[in-house]
Design an enzyme around this catalytic site. Sequence first.
Site, PDB file in Angstrom:
ATOM      1  N   SER A   1      19.783   1.294  11.264  1.00 40.38           N
ATOM      2  CA  SER A   1      20.547  -0.046  10.877  1.00 40.38           C
ATOM      3  C   SER A   1      22.082   0.033  10.695  1.00 40.38           C
ATOM      4  O   SER A   1      22.732  -0.720  10.930  1.00 40.38           O
ATOM      5  CB  SER A   1      19.982  -0.495   9.785  1.00 40.38           C
ATOM      6  OG  SER A   1      18.423  -0.444   9.615  1.00 40.38           O
TER       7      SER A   1
ATOM      8  N   CYS B   1       4.825  -0.025  -9.501  1.00 37.83           N
ATOM      9  CA  CYS B   1       4.695  -1.524  -9.982  1.00 37.83           C
ATOM     10  C   CYS B   1       3.324  -1.671 -10.878  1.00 37.83           C
ATOM     11  O   CYS B   1       3.229  -3.145 -11.421  1.00 37.83           O
ATOM     12  CB  CYS B   1       4.603  -2.420  -8.736  1.00 37.83           C
ATOM     13  SG  CYS B   1       3.956  -1.591  -7.244  1.00 37.83           S
TER      14      CYS B   1
ATOM     15  N   GLU C   1      -1.601   5.909  -4.794  1.00 39.59           N
ATOM     16  CA  GLU C   1      -1.486   4.900  -6.054  1.00 39.59           C
ATOM     17  C   GLU C   1      -2.052   5.534  -7.395  1.00 39.59           C
ATOM     18  O   GLU C   1      -1.445   5.520  -8.366  1.00 39.59           O
ATOM     19  CB  GLU C   1      -1.887   3.348  -5.779  1.00 39.59           C
ATOM     20  CG  GLU C   1      -1.188   2.472  -6.399  1.00 39.59           C
ATOM     21  CD  GLU C   1      -0.085   2.113  -6.089  1.00 39.59           C
ATOM     22  OE1 GLU C   1       0.635   2.704  -5.285  1.00 39.59           O
ATOM     23  OE2 GLU C   1       0.471   1.102  -6.525  1.00 39.59           O
TER      24      GLU C   1
ATOM     25  N   ARG D   1      -6.383  -3.211  -3.184  1.00 40.87           N
ATOM     26  CA  ARG D   1      -5.209  -4.344  -2.510  1.00 40.87           C
ATOM     27  C   ARG D   1      -6.160  -5.661  -2.355  1.00 40.87           C
ATOM     28  O   ARG D   1      -7.296  -5.650  -1.712  1.00 40.87           O
ATOM     29  CB  ARG D   1      -4.953  -3.850  -1.348  1.00 40.87           C
ATOM     30  CG  ARG D   1      -3.748  -4.576  -0.618  1.00 40.87           C
ATOM     31  CD  ARG D   1      -2.422  -4.742  -1.303  1.00 40.87           C
ATOM     32  NE  ARG D   1      -1.908  -3.244  -1.010  1.00 40.87           N
ATOM     33  CZ  ARG D   1      -0.785  -2.762  -1.770  1.00 40.87           C
ATOM     34  NH1 ARG D   1      -0.155  -3.383  -2.626  1.00 40.87           N
ATOM     35  NH2 ARG D   1      -0.388  -1.647  -1.291  1.00 40.87           N
TER      36      ARG D   1
ATOM     37  N   HIS E   1       0.793  -8.196  -9.463  1.00 40.05           N
ATOM     38  CA  HIS E   1      -0.227  -6.994  -9.482  1.00 40.05           C
ATOM     39  C   HIS E   1      -0.992  -7.421 -10.978  1.00 40.05           C
ATOM     40  O   HIS E   1      -0.309  -7.373 -12.044  1.00 40.05           O
ATOM     41  CB  HIS E   1       0.347  -5.438  -9.699  1.00 40.05           C
ATOM     42  CG  HIS E   1       0.724  -5.504  -8.364  1.00 40.05           C
ATOM     43  ND1 HIS E   1       0.473  -6.012  -7.157  1.00 40.05           N
ATOM     44  CD2 HIS E   1       1.588  -4.035  -8.039  1.00 40.05           C
ATOM     45  CE1 HIS E   1       1.214  -5.049  -6.312  1.00 40.05           C
ATOM     46  NE2 HIS E   1       1.631  -4.096  -6.620  1.00 40.05           N
TER      47      HIS E   1
HETATM   48  P1  NAP Z   1      10.506  -0.720   3.002  1.00 42.58           P
HETATM   49  O1  NAP Z   1      10.537  -1.967   3.151  1.00 42.58           O
HETATM   50  O2  NAP Z   1       9.816   0.326   3.874  1.00 42.58           O
HETATM   51  O3  NAP Z   1      12.057  -0.361   3.180  1.00 42.58           O
HETATM   52  C1  NAP Z   1      12.556   1.027   3.152  1.00 42.58           C
HETATM   53  C2  NAP Z   1      14.191   1.098   3.363  1.00 42.58           C
HETATM   54  O4  NAP Z   1      14.430   2.533   3.403  1.00 42.58           O
HETATM   55  C3  NAP Z   1      14.558   0.554   4.534  1.00 42.58           C
HETATM   56  O5  NAP Z   1      15.825  -0.098   4.145  1.00 42.58           O
HETATM   57  C4  NAP Z   1      14.865   1.758   5.478  1.00 42.58           C
HETATM   58  O6  NAP Z   1      15.949   1.343   6.231  1.00 42.58           O
HETATM   59  C5  NAP Z   1      15.198   2.736   4.651  1.00 42.58           C
HETATM   60  N1  NAP Z   1      14.990   4.177   5.097  1.00 42.58           N
HETATM   61  C6  NAP Z   1      14.002   4.521   5.656  1.00 42.58           C
HETATM   62  N2  NAP Z   1      14.473   5.762   6.283  1.00 42.58           N
HETATM   63  C7  NAP Z   1      15.585   6.127   6.009  1.00 42.58           C
HETATM   64  C8  NAP Z   1      16.628   7.048   6.154  1.00 42.58           C
HETATM   65  N3  NAP Z   1      16.330   8.214   7.072  1.00 42.58           N
HETATM   66  N4  NAP Z   1      17.669   7.051   5.642  1.00 42.58           N
HETATM   67  C9  NAP Z   1      18.189   6.046   5.079  1.00 42.58           C
HETATM   68  N5  NAP Z   1      17.468   4.990   4.564  1.00 42.58           N
HETATM   69  C10 NAP Z   1      16.155   5.049   5.303  1.00 42.58           C
HETATM   70  O7  NAP Z   1       9.996   0.086   1.489  1.00 42.58           O
HETATM   71  P2  NAP Z   1       9.909  -0.865   0.332  1.00 42.58           P
HETATM   72  O8  NAP Z   1       8.551  -1.639   0.150  1.00 42.58           O
HETATM   73  O9  NAP Z   1      11.023  -1.661   0.015  1.00 42.58           O
HETATM   74  O10 NAP Z   1       9.756   0.269  -0.884  1.00 42.58           O
HETATM   75  C11 NAP Z   1      11.066   0.913  -1.033  1.00 42.58           C
HETATM   76  C12 NAP Z   1      10.845   1.986  -2.181  1.00 42.58           C
HETATM   77  O11 NAP Z   1      10.478   1.346  -3.431  1.00 42.58           O
HETATM   78  C13 NAP Z   1       9.760   3.011  -1.654  1.00 42.58           C
HETATM   79  O12 NAP Z   1      10.230   4.128  -2.294  1.00 42.58           O
HETATM   80  C14 NAP Z   1       8.514   2.190  -2.481  1.00 42.58           C
HETATM   81  O13 NAP Z   1       7.578   3.200  -2.881  1.00 42.58           O
HETATM   82  C15 NAP Z   1       9.332   1.781  -3.836  1.00 42.58           C
HETATM   83  N6  NAP Z   1       8.664   0.615  -4.609  1.00 42.58           N
HETATM   84  C16 NAP Z   1       8.226  -0.429  -3.723  1.00 42.58           C
HETATM   85  C17 NAP Z   1       7.412  -1.719  -4.489  1.00 42.58           C
HETATM   86  C18 NAP Z   1       7.089  -2.885  -3.549  1.00 42.58           C
HETATM   87  O14 NAP Z   1       6.597  -3.456  -4.330  1.00 42.58           O
HETATM   88  N7  NAP Z   1       7.245  -2.834  -2.406  1.00 42.58           N
HETATM   89  C19 NAP Z   1       7.222  -1.734  -5.837  1.00 42.58           C
HETATM   90  C20 NAP Z   1       7.895  -0.342  -6.432  1.00 42.58           C
HETATM   91  C21 NAP Z   1       8.339   0.845  -5.776  1.00 42.58           C
HETATM   92  P3  NAP Z   1      15.707   0.815   7.721  1.00 42.58           P
HETATM   93  O15 NAP Z   1      15.378  -0.619   7.711  1.00 42.58           O
HETATM   94  O16 NAP Z   1      17.203   1.304   8.473  1.00 42.58           O
HETATM   95  O17 NAP Z   1      14.677   1.617   8.555  1.00 42.58           O
END
Ligand code: NAP
Length: 350
Positions: A37, A147, A200, A233, A240
């Site tokens: 990105s 979460c 999880e 899920r 949740h």
């Molecule tokens: P996601 O949609 O897969 O987003 C991941 C992000 O990380 C994207 O911006 C991606 O950028 C970036 N990324 C991946 N590889 C990278 C690299 N090598 N260097 C720099 N940036 C990189 O995941 P998400 O659901 O938002 O979750 C993000 C985090 O929050 C995770 O650790 C997850 O466990 C935690 N979390 C999620 C939730 C939930 O409800 N979804 C709740 C609590 C915690 P690109 O787009 O450029 O690949």
Amino acid sequence: MKVGILGATGAVGQKFIRLLQNHPWFTITALGASERSAGKKYKDAVNWVEDVNLPDYIAEMIVSDCNPSSFEGVDFVFSGLDSSVATEIEGDLAKAGIPVISNAKNYRMNPTVPLLVPEVNPDHIELIKTQTFTEDGSGWIVTNPNCVAVPLSIALKPIYDTFGIEALILTTMQAISGAGYPGVASLDILGNVVPFIGGEEPKIAPETQKLLGSYSDGVITEPRYPVQATCTRVPTLNGHMASVTVKLAKELSGIEEVREAVLNFKNPIAELGLPSAPKQLIRLHDEIRYPQPRLHADQENGMQLHMGRLRKAEVFDISFVCMAHNTIRGAAGGAILNAELLVKKGYLEN
Ligand code: NAP
């Protein structure tokens, strides 16, 4: 204050952008994501899935990589980074003197890192002083929990404080937004329940027990009790839900005692005027059919904790359900509330 977002293109990153529009204290000035990105305009790098329009000024911002040099000039960063890269990137930023407020799991169980829910364990913030990322203490990391651990710890806090906990059995019903984007394949989840979520279940006991732990002199002493968790899920969008049964440490004369403990819980941040804090932290529903994710997850801007079905249990002592918005209270909104508390407590300043 100027803030950066790490993982800005992901599901949590987008939620940060949405929630920080018009925030009275914080303005986004830098966006970071992967090499895929970096260098692109945000609107060309992201697959925007929020149901509000992408703000114009964010759409035109150029996404950077996540090196510390790309975040010079920010007061702190929020992180929604993929856990495969969060350890190194977040650690490098903290070492460069940039505070990191993270959603990723990587530093949650580090004994020097606060795992923070402001209404549950605000005193754990003091752990920041034990961190050694920088000599002058300018760089540090604070995390927010998984979460499920968020609603669970808020619901358990008044119960733990009043009666103690000896054992816990819970089954979660977790919304699909918790899997990020594109998340679970539609053919797996449409009209279906998947009885397992990778990685999880092992997070629930340690994170909840760290949150309920007591802080003294740079150390958290955690309660220890067995937890049997089953994470599923389900085809809901947000919110949740967990069905929880608790063995209490003290004998209970009646369920009214628990009701009173929950209703009389003294929210330690109630008087601080934090912009993202819900007015009413816990809504205890008496209607037997409530709470429901579709009806209640968005209430109080997605920051409220819902409880219901509170009753005496046939096995153990009490049962209830609890539910909160997973990507707001359980992720980006919780992290923003953490930052607001850190401002009020003088750890973040511009
Ligand atoms: P996601 O949609 O897969 O987003 C991941 C992000 O990380 C994207 O911006 C991606 O950028 C970036 N990324 C991946 N590889 C990278 C690299 N090598 N260097 C720099 N940036 C990189 O995941 P998400 O659901 O938002 O979750 C993000 C985090 O929050 C995770 O650790 C997850 O466990 C935690 N979390 C999620 C939730 C939930 O409800 N979804 C709740 C609590 C915690 P690109 O787009 O450029 O690949």
